[in-house]
Design an enzyme around this catalytic site. Structure first.
Site, PDB file in Angstrom:
ATOM      1  N   LYS A 183      -3.279   5.693 -11.172  1.00  0.00           N
ATOM      2  CA  LYS A 183      -3.459   5.517  -9.735  1.00  0.00           C
ATOM      3  C   LYS A 183      -2.559   4.388  -9.281  1.00  0.00           C
ATOM      4  O   LYS A 183      -2.210   3.512 -10.070  1.00  0.00           O
ATOM      5  CB  LYS A 183      -4.920   5.180  -9.399  1.00  0.00           C
ATOM      6  CG  LYS A 183      -5.315   3.803  -9.871  1.00  0.00           C
ATOM      7  CD  LYS A 183      -6.264   3.111  -8.911  1.00  0.00           C
ATOM      8  CE  LYS A 183      -5.637   3.024  -7.556  1.00  0.00           C
ATOM      9  NZ  LYS A 183      -5.643   1.632  -7.026  1.00  0.00           N
ATOM     10  N   THR A 194      -3.067  -1.861  -6.663  1.00  0.00           N
ATOM     11  CA  THR A 194      -3.417  -1.952  -8.075  1.00  0.00           C
ATOM     12  C   THR A 194      -2.947  -0.720  -8.813  1.00  0.00           C
ATOM     13  O   THR A 194      -3.107   0.384  -8.345  1.00  0.00           O
ATOM     14  CB  THR A 194      -4.935  -2.062  -8.226  1.00  0.00           C
ATOM     15  OG1 THR A 194      -5.366  -3.200  -7.527  1.00  0.00           O
ATOM     16  CG2 THR A 194      -5.308  -2.192  -9.683  1.00  0.00           C
ATOM     17  N   GLU A 281       3.135   2.469  -0.779  1.00  0.00           N
ATOM     18  CA  GLU A 281       2.639   2.359   0.593  1.00  0.00           C
ATOM     19  C   GLU A 281       3.756   2.568   1.602  1.00  0.00           C
ATOM     20  O   GLU A 281       4.721   1.813   1.637  1.00  0.00           O
ATOM     21  CB  GLU A 281       1.942   1.007   0.778  1.00  0.00           C
ATOM     22  CG  GLU A 281       0.660   0.969  -0.044  1.00  0.00           C
ATOM     23  CD  GLU A 281      -0.034  -0.372  -0.025  1.00  0.00           C
ATOM     24  OE1 GLU A 281      -1.264  -0.367  -0.086  1.00  0.00           O
ATOM     25  OE2 GLU A 281       0.635  -1.398   0.049  1.00  0.00           O
ATOM     26  N   ASN A 404      -0.868  -2.360   5.510  1.00  0.00           N
ATOM     27  CA  ASN A 404      -1.252  -3.685   5.041  1.00  0.00           C
ATOM     28  C   ASN A 404      -1.537  -4.682   6.147  1.00  0.00           C
ATOM     29  O   ASN A 404      -2.021  -5.781   5.878  1.00  0.00           O
ATOM     30  CB  ASN A 404      -0.176  -4.226   4.108  1.00  0.00           C
ATOM     31  CG  ASN A 404      -0.176  -3.462   2.806  1.00  0.00           C
ATOM     32  OD1 ASN A 404      -1.194  -3.440   2.119  1.00  0.00           O
ATOM     33  ND2 ASN A 404       0.917  -2.820   2.484  1.00  0.00           N
TER      34      ASN A 404
END
Lengths: 409, 409
Positions: A183, A194, A281, A404
């Site tokens: 992941k 993470t 992201e 974010n």
């Protein structure tokens, strides 16, 4: 808020069973509602394990737990939760890790130190481990050989697609299987990108040989990738070998018999690492950076990572701008040996700058076309030596800021 | 496209003349139309000079030129152009620098090596130095003591406001003046956030003492700031002392007599450095990061800069999210000595995390209010030693992506 799947997503491959591995996922309701958030894996007796962990000096409690367990080289279970990273939670965090391991060891019938743990999600909130341990008995009762997709989905936080890869390898003339799930880096008010990766094989490989291969494999895969230069407190890669396959005995030091296994493992780890970057992201483009001609491999890697981490390079790529001046800047800021007047820079196979200046009259058309694609290739030759390295990253887009910059709650 | 002035902009102060400094700006049409893009400064005979330059390994031709000129410690002129950085331009770039210095030295009547140069703008395009040298004679003829604002504006690239600061200092019982102008980091398809700063004083200070003070002053100002971690190929700070003021003789090593001068210089350099951050690309908030309790000052600075350069910390600030978990992550990734269980993190004067965990029941209201402001203060105590450092940065917003993701042409 539902998230659009990354434009760089790849489909989940077929994932056949691996002898000695039974797994599953459940809803523990730790943070998310209406989705699985805890994954359990039971491993056959005799399973060996290798692990590499974050270099962050503020690791989470599950990383501490795994580091303490690893020297035995033995594993019987893995428990992973999503939604809470159990990081910076002090004594309560260590207690939560121990309680989780204790519950799993009771179910499996093994020492606590043969249970491996990982957590991913928000930092600084105590893990409500009672919810997790309450979900384990029913989950354990229905573990199966086939629940790979459930497991790949159960460890996602804000990932937009599940990540897995599988390979076969020859040990002697026996075929073994290696399957991994991972992941990484998603969306919606995450707290930290993470990266978790769990790899399983039915091969029978001593823990020391396994550890050496994993260390080398992560150096050439995960450690060559970056989304945003921020090193997570929870990064964990674990490799479990159940030993259920029939093949010639592998010596403790591994050696030539594991050549094909190591090659397939490296390939699988890189596949998974690139899936994480593909889900970086806000990522719209996957970027490969090849540095050659450095004074050493280490120097080449530092230069490649300086380019991969440069916000100015990454925003230029997002803007489809073949801005080689920013690449030169990033080479120069890396602090590694570099001679401005011997540097060459190419994009998509076209050399644009050479020997300290622009290549006069180079054909811009193929470069412009390449920049519009979803996979970008940058080549830098420093013209100093034979050191080379490759790094992978994604572009830096408005999506990253959206993800974010939004408030956590 | 006209740009909105940064919300963090400060007004230009009154800038009185400095004896021995005459300056002005002109339109050379190097890249921009309808605005000044070349600045010339003539300095009185006897002017001493100090300089610090980019640590980027691919510096521009003007940086090479200044480095070669600096050992003499003497200066009679400064020529700066905006719109073209004259970086990565090979032999042609060096020739352009030499031609510019030659033209200025003819006008001033001094050796070429007493002319200092700086260029800022696009990388990799040869500087059309004929346009620059053609503009110099008329510009030289009308240099004046009062053209400070013209000079501050003439060196802007995509800056949204001109940057200057002035101080007075005592040497013995004589008052001298120090005035500096700077440019940094703007908008619309810039190629690189180049930082230039020029400081002038009427004090009479030997070059060696000047250099020592400038080195120390930049370490405590510009070198403690970051917009995006990308080190420019053109960063230049030059300090000129015309020696026109009447004050007791300053010895070569400087010493106590320069205590007030050094203090005022440091204050001025920090003022200018913060003006650059206030005009950081896309900046909406100015961020100050104080790190204490590190094992050394150097270690504290590395930790402070790791926080200041973390995209996850900077996007959280843009989102007004007091996300201390990301600050802990950035502390841990710095690679410096840190003990997770002794770290404290505060925002706006409220300690939120202490001794490895969240402070139970801390009052979130003042923190939330602080995050909505335009000046953010982050405090980190590592609890290990007495080392401390401060870094400044800005938030990472959609504006940064807009500015740097747009195509150059």
């Amino acid at each position: 808020m539902a998230l659009a799947v990354s434009p760089l997503a790849v489909p989940l491959p077929e994932l056949p069973p691996i002898a000695g591995v039974r797994l599953g996922a459940a809803e523990a309701g730790i943070r998310y509602k209406g989705r699985t958030d805890v994954v359990m894996v039971e491993l056959a007796a005799g399973t060996t394990v290798a692990g590499v962990f974050t270099s962050n000096k503020c690791p989470g409690a599950p990383v501490d737990w795994c580091r303490a367990a690893l020297p035995s080289g033995k594993a019987r279970a893995l428990v992973v939760n999503a939604g809470n990273a159990n990081v910076f939670t002090g004594r309560a965090g260590a207690n939560a890790a121990k309680a989780t391991a204790a519950a799993a060891s009771d179910l499996v019938g093994c020492p606590q130190k043969q249970v491996y743990l990982a957590s991913t999600g928000v930092i600084g909130e105590v893990l409500p481990h009672e919810r997790l341990t309450a979900a384990l008995p029913a989950l354990h009762a229905r573990l199966s050989e086939d629940a790979w997709e459930d497991a790949a989905r159960g460890i996602m936080t804000t990932d937009t697609f599940p990540k897995a890869a599988t390979r076969t390898a020859l040990i002697g003339d026996a075929t073994v299987r290696i399957t991994g799930i991972a992941k990484g880096s998603g969306m919606i008010a995450p707290d930290m990108a993470t990266m978790l990766c769990f790899v399983f094989t039915d091969a029978k490989i001593p823990a020391a040989a396994l550890q050496a291969m994993l260390r080398k494999g992560t150096d050439g895969s995960f450690n060559c990738t970056t989304v945003d230069s921020d090193t997570s407190t929870s990064d964990t890669v674990l490799l479990f070998a159940t030993g259920q396959a029939k093949h010639p005995r592998v010596p403790a030091e591994g050696g030539r018999m594991l050549a094909d296994f190591a090659r397939q493992l490296n390939d699988l780890l890189l596949d998974l690492a690139l899936q994480v970057i593909r889900d970086g992201e806000g990522a719209q483009k996957l970027v490969r950076i090849d540095v050659t001609g450095a004074v050493s491999g280490k120097s080449a890697k530092r230069v490649a990572m300086a380019i991969a981490n440069s916000p100015l390079v990454k925003t230029a790529i997002a803007g489809e701008d073949a801005n080689w001046g920013r690449i030169v800047m990033a080479v120069g800021k890396a602090g590694e040996p570099a001679d401005r007047d011997s540097i060459s820079v190419g994009i998509g196979g076209t050399w644009m700058a050479r020997d300290g200046g622009v290549v006069p009259g180079y054909d811009e058309a193929p470069v412009v076309a390449h920049m519009k694609g979803s996979e970008i290739e940058i080549a830098v030759d420093l013209g100093l030596g034979r050191g080379k390295a490759t790094a992978w990253t994604c572009d830096l887009t408005h999506g990253y800021i959206d993800i974010n910059g939004s408030y956590r709650s």
